[in-house]
Design a protein around this motif. Sequence first.
Motif, PDB file in Angstrom:
ATOM      1  N   LEU A  88       0.844  -1.178   0.000  1.00 44.54           N
ATOM      2  CA  LEU A  88       0.000   0.000   0.000  1.00 44.54           C
ATOM      3  C   LEU A  88       0.886   1.237   0.000  1.00 44.54           C
ATOM      4  O   LEU A  88       0.540   2.258   0.556  1.00 44.54           O
ATOM      5  N   LEU A  89       2.033   1.146  -0.628  1.00 39.17           N
ATOM      6  CA  LEU A  89       2.991   2.234  -0.618  1.00 39.17           C
ATOM      7  C   LEU A  89       2.724   3.164  -1.790  1.00 39.17           C
ATOM      8  O   LEU A  89       2.757   2.743  -2.929  1.00 39.17           O
ATOM      9  N   MET A  90       2.455   4.397  -1.483  1.00 36.82           N
ATOM     10  CA  MET A  90       2.208   5.354  -2.551  1.00 36.82           C
ATOM     11  C   MET A  90       3.116   6.558  -2.420  1.00 36.82           C
ATOM     12  O   MET A  90       3.582   7.084  -3.407  1.00 36.82           O
ATOM     13  N   GLU A  91       3.347   7.019  -1.230  1.00 30.49           N
ATOM     14  CA  GLU A  91       4.212   8.160  -0.977  1.00 30.49           C
ATOM     15  C   GLU A  91       5.268   7.750   0.043  1.00 30.49           C
ATOM     16  O   GLU A  91       5.081   6.824   0.807  1.00 30.49           O
ATOM     17  N   GLU A 107      21.170   3.781   4.141  1.00 35.09           N
ATOM     18  CA  GLU A 107      22.299   4.311   3.356  1.00 35.09           C
ATOM     19  C   GLU A 107      21.845   4.672   1.950  1.00 35.09           C
ATOM     20  O   GLU A 107      22.200   5.725   1.424  1.00 35.09           O
ATOM     21  N   ARG A 108      21.067   3.788   1.330  1.00 30.09           N
ATOM     22  CA  ARG A 108      20.586   4.029  -0.029  1.00 30.09           C
ATOM     23  C   ARG A 108      19.735   5.294  -0.087  1.00 30.09           C
ATOM     24  O   ARG A 108      19.827   6.079  -1.022  1.00 30.09           O
ATOM     25  N   LEU A 109      18.870   5.472   0.925  1.00 36.43           N
ATOM     26  CA  LEU A 109      17.970   6.622   0.943  1.00 36.43           C
ATOM     27  C   LEU A 109      18.639   7.873   1.505  1.00 36.43           C
ATOM     28  O   LEU A 109      18.059   8.961   1.446  1.00 36.43           O
ATOM     29  N   GLY A 110      19.843   7.717   2.075  1.00 36.69           N
ATOM     30  CA  GLY A 110      20.552   8.859   2.661  1.00 36.69           C
ATOM     31  C   GLY A 110      19.897   9.376   3.924  1.00 36.69           C
ATOM     32  O   GLY A 110      19.848  10.591   4.152  1.00 36.69           O
ATOM     33  N   VAL A 111      19.409   8.441   4.758  1.00 42.62           N
ATOM     34  CA  VAL A 111      18.709   8.824   5.985  1.00 42.62           C
ATOM     35  C   VAL A 111      19.291   8.074   7.178  1.00 42.62           C
ATOM     36  O   VAL A 111      20.100   7.163   7.018  1.00 42.62           O
ATOM     37  N   ASP A 112      18.843   8.443   8.369  1.00 40.70           N
ATOM     38  CA  ASP A 112      19.275   7.777   9.595  1.00 40.70           C
ATOM     39  C   ASP A 112      18.477   6.490   9.803  1.00 40.70           C
ATOM     40  O   ASP A 112      17.371   6.340   9.284  1.00 40.70           O
ATOM     41  N   TRP A 113      19.067   5.603  10.621  1.00 34.24           N
ATOM     42  CA  TRP A 113      18.356   4.378  10.963  1.00 34.24           C
ATOM     43  C   TRP A 113      18.565   4.061  12.425  1.00 34.24           C
ATOM     44  O   TRP A 113      19.523   4.523  13.045  1.00 34.24           O
ATOM     45  N   ILE A 114      17.647   3.279  12.959  1.00 27.34           N
ATOM     46  CA  ILE A 114      17.660   2.888  14.370  1.00 27.34           C
ATOM     47  C   ILE A 114      17.616   1.371  14.462  1.00 27.34           C
ATOM     48  O   ILE A 114      16.807   0.728  13.786  1.00 27.34           O
ATOM     49  N   THR A 154      -3.763  -6.795   4.466  1.00 24.21           N
ATOM     50  CA  THR A 154      -3.924  -5.921   3.314  1.00 24.21           C
ATOM     51  C   THR A 154      -4.274  -4.483   3.674  1.00 24.21           C
ATOM     52  O   THR A 154      -4.039  -3.580   2.881  1.00 24.21           O
ATOM     53  N   ASP A 155      -4.814  -4.249   4.869  1.00 22.35           N
ATOM     54  CA  ASP A 155      -5.134  -2.878   5.264  1.00 22.35           C
ATOM     55  C   ASP A 155      -3.949  -2.161   5.915  1.00 22.35           C
ATOM     56  O   ASP A 155      -4.067  -1.008   6.319  1.00 22.35           O
ATOM     57  N   GLU A 156      -2.801  -2.838   5.998  1.00 12.22           N
ATOM     58  CA  GLU A 156      -1.594  -2.219   6.535  1.00 12.22           C
ATOM     59  C   GLU A 156      -0.723  -1.762   5.366  1.00 12.22           C
ATOM     60  O   GLU A 156      -0.741  -2.355   4.289  1.00 12.22           O
ATOM     61  N   ARG A 157       0.048  -0.747   5.603  1.00 14.66           N
ATOM     62  CA  ARG A 157       0.950  -0.215   4.577  1.00 14.66           C
ATOM     63  C   ARG A 157       2.265  -0.980   4.669  1.00 14.66           C
ATOM     64  O   ARG A 157       3.076  -0.727   5.561  1.00 14.66           O
ATOM     65  N   PHE A 158       2.484  -1.909   3.731  1.00 12.31           N
ATOM     66  CA  PHE A 158       3.684  -2.737   3.802  1.00 12.31           C
ATOM     67  C   PHE A 158       4.046  -3.285   2.431  1.00 12.31           C
ATOM     68  O   PHE A 158       3.238  -3.282   1.501  1.00 12.31           O
ATOM     69  N   ILE A 159       5.271  -3.757   2.378  1.00 17.67           N
ATOM     70  CA  ILE A 159       5.742  -4.541   1.252  1.00 17.67           C
ATOM     71  C   ILE A 159       6.407  -5.775   1.848  1.00 17.67           C
ATOM     72  O   ILE A 159       7.146  -5.666   2.827  1.00 17.67           O
ATOM     73  N   ALA A 160       6.094  -6.942   1.313  1.00 20.26           N
ATOM     74  CA  ALA A 160       6.682  -8.201   1.784  1.00 20.26           C
ATOM     75  C   ALA A 160       7.756  -8.622   0.790  1.00 20.26           C
ATOM     76  O   ALA A 160       7.498  -8.681  -0.413  1.00 20.26           O
ATOM     77  N   LEU A 161       8.937  -8.904   1.308  1.00 23.78           N
ATOM     78  CA  LEU A 161      10.054  -9.296   0.454  1.00 23.78           C
ATOM     79  C   LEU A 161      10.678 -10.586   0.972  1.00 23.78           C
ATOM     80  O   LEU A 161      10.870 -10.746   2.180  1.00 23.78           O
ATOM     81  N   PRO A 162      11.015 -11.501   0.070  1.00 22.90           N
ATOM     82  CA  PRO A 162      11.570 -12.796   0.489  1.00 22.90           C
ATOM     83  C   PRO A 162      13.042 -12.695   0.889  1.00 22.90           C
ATOM     84  O   PRO A 162      13.851 -12.112   0.162  1.00 22.90           O
ATOM     85  N   ILE A 163      13.363 -13.286   2.023  1.00 20.20           N
ATOM     86  CA  ILE A 163      14.753 -13.249   2.497  1.00 20.20           C
ATOM     87  C   ILE A 163      15.659 -14.135   1.661  1.00 20.20           C
ATOM     88  O   ILE A 163      16.885 -14.036   1.775  1.00 20.20           O
ATOM     89  N   ALA A 164      15.094 -14.971   0.806  1.00 23.18           N
ATOM     90  CA  ALA A 164      15.917 -15.794  -0.093  1.00 23.18           C
ATOM     91  C   ALA A 164      16.582 -14.922  -1.159  1.00 23.18           C
ATOM     92  O   ALA A 164      17.575 -15.328  -1.753  1.00 23.18           O
ATOM     93  N   TRP A 165      16.043 -13.733  -1.393  1.00 19.59           N
ATOM     94  CA  TRP A 165      16.679 -12.793  -2.320  1.00 19.59           C
ATOM     95  C   TRP A 165      17.985 -12.296  -1.712  1.00 19.59           C
ATOM     96  O   TRP A 165      18.167 -12.307  -0.481  1.00 19.59           O
ATOM     97  N   SER A 166      18.851 -11.777  -2.534  1.00 20.43           N
ATOM     98  CA  SER A 166      20.083 -11.166  -2.042  1.00 20.43           C
ATOM     99  C   SER A 166      19.732  -9.869  -1.307  1.00 20.43           C
ATOM    100  O   SER A 166      18.710  -9.235  -1.616  1.00 20.43           O
ATOM    101  N   ALA A 201      13.786   0.253  -1.775  1.00 22.58           N
ATOM    102  CA  ALA A 201      14.091   1.650  -2.113  1.00 22.58           C
ATOM    103  C   ALA A 201      13.180   2.145  -3.239  1.00 22.58           C
ATOM    104  O   ALA A 201      12.695   3.279  -3.201  1.00 22.58           O
ATOM    105  N   ALA A 202      12.941   1.291  -4.223  1.00 22.75           N
ATOM    106  CA  ALA A 202      12.056   1.669  -5.326  1.00 22.75           C
ATOM    107  C   ALA A 202      10.635   1.911  -4.836  1.00 22.75           C
ATOM    108  O   ALA A 202       9.926   2.784  -5.363  1.00 22.75           O
ATOM    109  N   ALA A 203      10.220   1.156  -3.831  1.00 19.18           N
ATOM    110  CA  ALA A 203       8.873   1.312  -3.297  1.00 19.18           C
ATOM    111  C   ALA A 203       8.692   2.660  -2.587  1.00 19.18           C
ATOM    112  O   ALA A 203       7.582   3.145  -2.454  1.00 19.18           O
ATOM    113  N   PHE A 204       9.799   3.243  -2.139  1.00 13.77           N
ATOM    114  CA  PHE A 204       9.732   4.512  -1.395  1.00 13.77           C
ATOM    115  C   PHE A 204      10.276   5.677  -2.192  1.00 13.77           C
ATOM    116  O   PHE A 204      10.561   6.727  -1.647  1.00 13.77           O
ATOM    117  N   ALA A 205      10.427   5.512  -3.496  1.00 15.41           N
ATOM    118  CA  ALA A 205      10.994   6.578  -4.345  1.00 15.41           C
ATOM    119  C   ALA A 205      10.010   7.699  -4.544  1.00 15.41           C
ATOM    120  O   ALA A 205       8.836   7.554  -4.455  1.00 15.41           O
TER     121      ALA A 205
END
Length: 170
Positions: A4-7, A31-38, A145-157, A166-170
């Motif tokens: 549900l990522l739009m902005e 790092e990719r987005l140039g922001v801080d992380w916790i 589905t009513d939550e704002r999220f993207i699910a990504l498989p950890i089997a990916w690199s 990063a593309a989802a938050f561009a």
Amino acid sequence: MASLLMEKPDFIVVMGVSGTGKSVIARRLAERLGVDWIEADTYHSPENVARMRSGQGLTDCLRWPWLAAVAAAALDVPGRPAVVACSALKRSYRDFLRQRLGDVAFVFLDGEAELIRQRLGDRADHFAGPSLLASQLATLERPQTDERFIALPIAWSPERIVDTAAAAFA
């Protein structure tokens, strides 16, 4: 891969059970987005860490003060967006983070139990070991589905996960 990522949100929480790579992905995404992380793990009490080191999962009563500390730390980050590595296993925990932080989106790192178990066994000096996996999986409430999220498989690199997030938050 529900989304549900739009902005671009104010906060991006990289979530999942222990061993899914939350810290690595959150750091690289920030790092990719140039922001801080916790790193939410740094806000666990010594008692919580000792409990997890001994193979005992945390109860809700033990998680609430930790989640409050994580939310407070996130709000102290000066810029937006900010990235947070936090398990956020239950819907109620994610609701709490949304209530405290406002505009939050989640990156749910998802994977097969055997791959996660292997990763937990491979890490040397983290307090959350393989003995916690069963309780983490039992606690996990997958984002809906009513939550704002993207699910990504950890089997990916990690690179592919970060590229996709990063593309989802561009």
